[in-house]
Design a protein around this motif. Structure first.
Motif, PDB file in Angstrom:
ATOM      1  N   VAL A  44       5.096  10.619 -54.129  1.00 55.88           N
ATOM      2  CA  VAL A  44       5.108   9.462 -55.006  1.00 55.88           C
ATOM      3  C   VAL A  44       6.415   8.700 -54.834  1.00 55.88           C
ATOM      4  CG1 VAL A  44       5.018   8.701 -57.417  1.00 55.88           C
ATOM      5  CG2 VAL A  44       3.583  10.608 -56.638  1.00 55.88           C
ATOM      6  N   GLU A  45       7.486   9.434 -54.647  1.00 57.44           N
ATOM      7  CA  GLU A  45       8.776   8.830 -54.348  1.00 57.44           C
ATOM      8  C   GLU A  45       9.518   9.729 -53.372  1.00 57.44           C
ATOM      9  OE1 GLU A  45      11.054   8.453 -57.856  1.00 57.44           O
ATOM     10  OE2 GLU A  45      10.893  10.557 -58.428  1.00 57.44           O
ATOM     11  N   ALA A  46      10.462   9.134 -52.662  1.00 55.90           N
ATOM     12  CA  ALA A  46      11.195   9.871 -51.638  1.00 55.90           C
ATOM     13  C   ALA A  46      12.388  10.596 -52.251  1.00 55.90           C
ATOM     14  CB  ALA A  46      11.674   8.917 -50.555  1.00 55.90           C
ATOM     15  N   MET A  47      12.665  11.782 -51.723  1.00 54.98           N
ATOM     16  CA  MET A  47      13.826  12.549 -52.164  1.00 54.98           C
ATOM     17  C   MET A  47      15.042  12.136 -51.334  1.00 54.98           C
ATOM     18  SD  MET A  47      14.369  16.693 -52.132  1.00 54.98           S
ATOM     19  CE  MET A  47      13.018  16.922 -53.295  1.00 54.98           C
ATOM     20  N   ALA A  48      16.131  11.820 -51.989  1.00 53.72           N
ATOM     21  CA  ALA A  48      17.343  11.414 -51.290  1.00 53.72           C
ATOM     22  C   ALA A  48      18.073  12.637 -50.750  1.00 53.72           C
ATOM     23  CB  ALA A  48      18.255  10.627 -52.223  1.00 53.72           C
ATOM     24  N   LEU A  49      18.485  12.563 -49.484  1.00 52.92           N
ATOM     25  CA  LEU A  49      19.239  13.633 -48.838  1.00 52.92           C
ATOM     26  C   LEU A  49      20.633  13.125 -48.499  1.00 52.92           C
ATOM     27  CD1 LEU A  49      16.611  14.852 -46.190  1.00 52.92           C
ATOM     28  CD2 LEU A  49      16.991  15.789 -48.484  1.00 52.92           C
ATOM     29  N   SER A  50      21.627  13.987 -48.665  1.00 52.39           N
ATOM     30  CA  SER A  50      22.969  13.625 -48.217  1.00 52.39           C
ATOM     31  C   SER A  50      23.125  13.856 -46.722  1.00 52.39           C
ATOM     32  CB  SER A  50      24.024  14.434 -48.984  1.00 52.39           C
ATOM     33  OG  SER A  50      23.809  15.831 -48.773  1.00 52.39           O
ATOM     34  N   GLY A  51      22.279  14.736 -46.170  1.00 47.75           N
ATOM     35  CA  GLY A  51      22.342  15.052 -44.747  1.00 47.75           C
ATOM     36  C   GLY A  51      21.239  16.031 -44.383  1.00 47.75           C
ATOM     37  N   LEU A  52      21.118  16.329 -43.098  1.00 48.56           N
ATOM     38  CA  LEU A  52      20.065  17.220 -42.632  1.00 48.56           C
ATOM     39  C   LEU A  52      20.257  18.662 -43.077  1.00 48.56           C
ATOM     40  CD1 LEU A  52      19.466  15.927 -38.985  1.00 48.56           C
ATOM     41  CD2 LEU A  52      18.076  15.529 -41.025  1.00 48.56           C
ATOM     42  N   GLY A  53      21.477  19.016 -43.445  1.00 47.73           N
ATOM     43  CA  GLY A  53      21.727  20.362 -43.920  1.00 47.73           C
ATOM     44  C   GLY A  53      20.851  20.725 -45.106  1.00 47.73           C
ATOM     45  N   ALA A  54      20.484  19.723 -45.916  1.00 52.00           N
ATOM     46  CA  ALA A  54      19.643  19.972 -47.081  1.00 52.00           C
ATOM     47  C   ALA A  54      18.247  20.445 -46.685  1.00 52.00           C
ATOM     48  CB  ALA A  54      19.539  18.709 -47.926  1.00 52.00           C
ATOM     49  N   LEU A  55      17.823  20.124 -45.456  1.00 54.73           N
ATOM     50  CA  LEU A  55      16.513  20.563 -44.967  1.00 54.73           C
ATOM     51  C   LEU A  55      16.601  21.829 -44.131  1.00 54.73           C
ATOM     52  CD1 LEU A  55      14.772  17.244 -43.811  1.00 54.73           C
ATOM     53  CD2 LEU A  55      14.330  18.558 -45.892  1.00 54.73           C
ATOM     54  N   PHE A  56      17.633  21.918 -43.308  1.00 56.62           N
ATOM     55  CA  PHE A  56      17.700  22.983 -42.309  1.00 56.62           C
ATOM     56  C   PHE A  56      18.496  24.204 -42.744  1.00 56.62           C
ATOM     57  CE2 PHE A  56      16.375  19.462 -39.666  1.00 56.62           C
ATOM     58  CZ  PHE A  56      15.541  20.052 -38.726  1.00 56.62           C
ATOM     59  N   ASP A  57      19.289  24.093 -43.781  1.00 53.60           N
ATOM     60  CA  ASP A  57      20.115  25.218 -44.209  1.00 53.60           C
ATOM     61  C   ASP A  57      19.378  26.004 -45.290  1.00 53.60           C
ATOM     62  OD1 ASP A  57      22.022  27.029 -44.967  1.00 53.60           O
ATOM     63  OD2 ASP A  57      23.649  25.563 -45.066  1.00 53.60           O
ATOM     64  N   PRO A  58      18.964  27.247 -45.031  1.00 48.75           N
ATOM     65  CA  PRO A  58      18.246  28.030 -46.046  1.00 48.75           C
ATOM     66  C   PRO A  58      19.028  28.171 -47.347  1.00 48.75           C
ATOM     67  CG  PRO A  58      18.142  29.107 -43.899  1.00 48.75           C
ATOM     68  CD  PRO A  58      19.129  27.985 -43.765  1.00 48.75           C
TER      69      PRO A  58
END
Length: 357
Positions: free
Chosen positions: A49-63
Motif C-alpha cells: 500500500v505504501e513503500a518502506m523507506a530504507l536508509s541503505g541496503l543493509g536493512a535488507l541484507f543484514d540479518p
C-alpha cells in the motif's frame, strides 16, 4: 504481464512474427526460464500500500536488522542508480563491494542498446570495476542475440540477407553489422526498422519538458508502417538522462508506431525476458528471494513486480528525482510518490534516496 502505462512490451512481443521473412524474431530466453517463475509468483510479496523507506541496503541484507530472510541476489539498474551517465556514484560502488564481500550474486540490468560487454567497459571507465558484478544484462544484448540467431537461421536455409534501416543513435556505435544484418538507407530496401539509443540532442535545462519525435521521424515511421515493416527497439526507455541532459529515448517510438498500424518488438525492462535472463544469470529460481534496485517505476519496478521480485526505488537521482524530492530543501515527499504510483499503477516495496549500504 499486467497492463500499465509505458509497460506494453508483452502485448506487442509476438506481433512481429508475420512480418519477418521467412521466420520471426522470437524470445529464446523466456521459453527456458519462464516456467520456473510461475510457481514462485504465487508466493511473491503482497502488493504494498505504501513503500518502506530504507536508509541503505543493509536493512535488507543484514540479518541483524530483523528484516527476515535476506535476498539471495541483487539486480541493479545502471543510469540513475550506479551512475549519472558520466561517472559512477561512490556510495553505490561501496555498496556493491559489500554485497560482493558477502558472496551475493549481482547482475546489472539496463535498457541500454549497448551489449553487456560494452556497457561493462564503459562503467569501468567511470570507476565501477568489472569484478563488482557477475553479469550485465541489457536490452541491446538480448536484441543482438535474437537477431544474430535469426540471421543464422536464414542463412542456414539459404534465405536472403535480413536488411535493416537504423533509427536513432547509440553513443559508441551500433552493432547491426556485427549481428549479420545488412544496413540499408531507405524503407523500400528494408525488412525491418532497428531502433538504437536516443533521438536528437539532449536538453540540459532543469525541468525540461519531455522530448518528442520530430516531423522527419514521424514521416519515416508512417512510411514504414504502410510498408508493413516491424519496428525492433533495442531500448525500452522513452527518455534518458545522460550527464544531466534529457534525451528522447528510442522506446518512445513504440506507441507512435502502433498508432500508425505498425508492429513493435521491444527488448528491455519491463519485459519478462529481461528479468528471466537476469534471474538465470544470478542463479536464483525464486524471484521472491531477489531484489531489484532501480530508479523508474514503469520499467524497473513494474517489470520486477510482475515476476514477483522485491523492489527498491532509488529516488534521489534518475527518472523521478524532480517529482519525488519536492519537500523542504529538496527532501523526499511520500505524498509525491503516492501520486506518481497511482499514475504509473505500481508501488515499490521500498524506497531509498541513493544506492548505498
Amino acid at each position: 504481464m499486467s497492463r500499465r502505462d509505458g509497460a506494453g512490451v508483452a502485448e506487442t512481443a509476438t506481433a512481429i512474427q508475420p512480418a519477418l521473412r521467412p521466420r520471426s524474431v522470437r524470445s529464446a530466453v523466456g521459453a527456458s526460464v519462464a516456467p520456473a517463475l510461475r510457481p514462485a509468483m504465487a508466493e511473491a510479496p503482497a502488493e504494498p500500500v505504501e513503500a518502506m523507506a530504507l536508509s541503505g541496503l543493509g536493512a535488507l541484507f543484514d540479518p541483524a536488522s530483523g528484516a527476515g530472510n535476506p535476498p539471495l541476489a541483487a539486480l541493479v539498474d545502471v543510469w540513475g542508480v550506479l551512475t549519472d551517465g558520466a561517472r559512477a556514484f561512490v556510495p553505490a560502488i561501496e555498496a556493491l563491494k559489500v554485497l560482493r564481500a558477502r558472496g551475493v550474486p549481482v547482475a546489472l540490468v539496463s535498457n541500454t542498446s549497448r551489449r553487456g560487454g560494452e556497457l561493462a567497459r564503459l562503467l569501468e571507465g567511470q570507476g565501477l570495476a568489472s569484478d563488482l558484478h557477475d553479469a550485465v544484462i541489457t536490452g541491446g544484448g538480448l536484441a543482438f542475440g535474437h537477431l544474430s540467431a535469426e540471421v543464422a537461421r536464414r542463412r542456414a536455409g539459404g534465405g536472403d540477407d535480413l536488411r535493416c534501416l537504423i533509427v536513432g543513435t547509440q553513443p559508441g556505435g551500433d552493432w547491426a553489422r556485427d549481428a549479420g544484418l545488412r544496413c540499408v538507407a531507405s524503407v523500400d530496401e528494408a525488412d525491418l526498422l532497428l531502433g538504437f539509443g536516443v533521438l536528437g540532442q539532449g536538453d540540459p535545462r532543469p525541468g525540461a519538458p519531455p522530448p518528442a519525435p520530430d516531423i522527419a521521424v514521424r514521416r519515416l515511421l508512417r512510411t514504414a508502417a504502410r510498408s508493413g515493416l516491424p519496428l525492433i527497439l533495442t531500448n525500452a526507455d522513452t527518455s534518458v538522462r545522460i550527464a544531466g541532459a534529457l534525451h528522447l529515448g528510442i522506446g518512445a517510438l513504440a506507441p507512435l508506431y502502433q498508432s500508425l498500424g505498425g508492429t513493435v518488438r521491444i527488448y528491455g525492462k519491463p519485459g519478462a525476458d529481461m528479468f528471466a535472463a537476469a534471474l538465470d544469470a544470478v542463479g536464483v529460481a525464486d524471484p521472491g528471494r531477489v531484489v531489484m534496485i532501480g530508479d523508474t517505476l514503469a520499467t524497473d519496478i513494474a517489470g520486477a513486480r510482475d515476476v514477483g521480485i522485491v523492489t527498491v526505488l532509488v529516488t534521489g537521482a534518475g527518472s523521478h528525482a524532480d517529482e519525488l524530492h519536492v519537500g523542504a530543501g529538496g527532501t523526499f515527499c511520500a505524498e509525491a510518490l503516492a501520486r506518481l504510483a497511482r499514475r504509473a499503477r505500481v508501488m515499490p516495496h521500498h524506497v531509498m534516496e541513493a544506492m548505498q549500504w
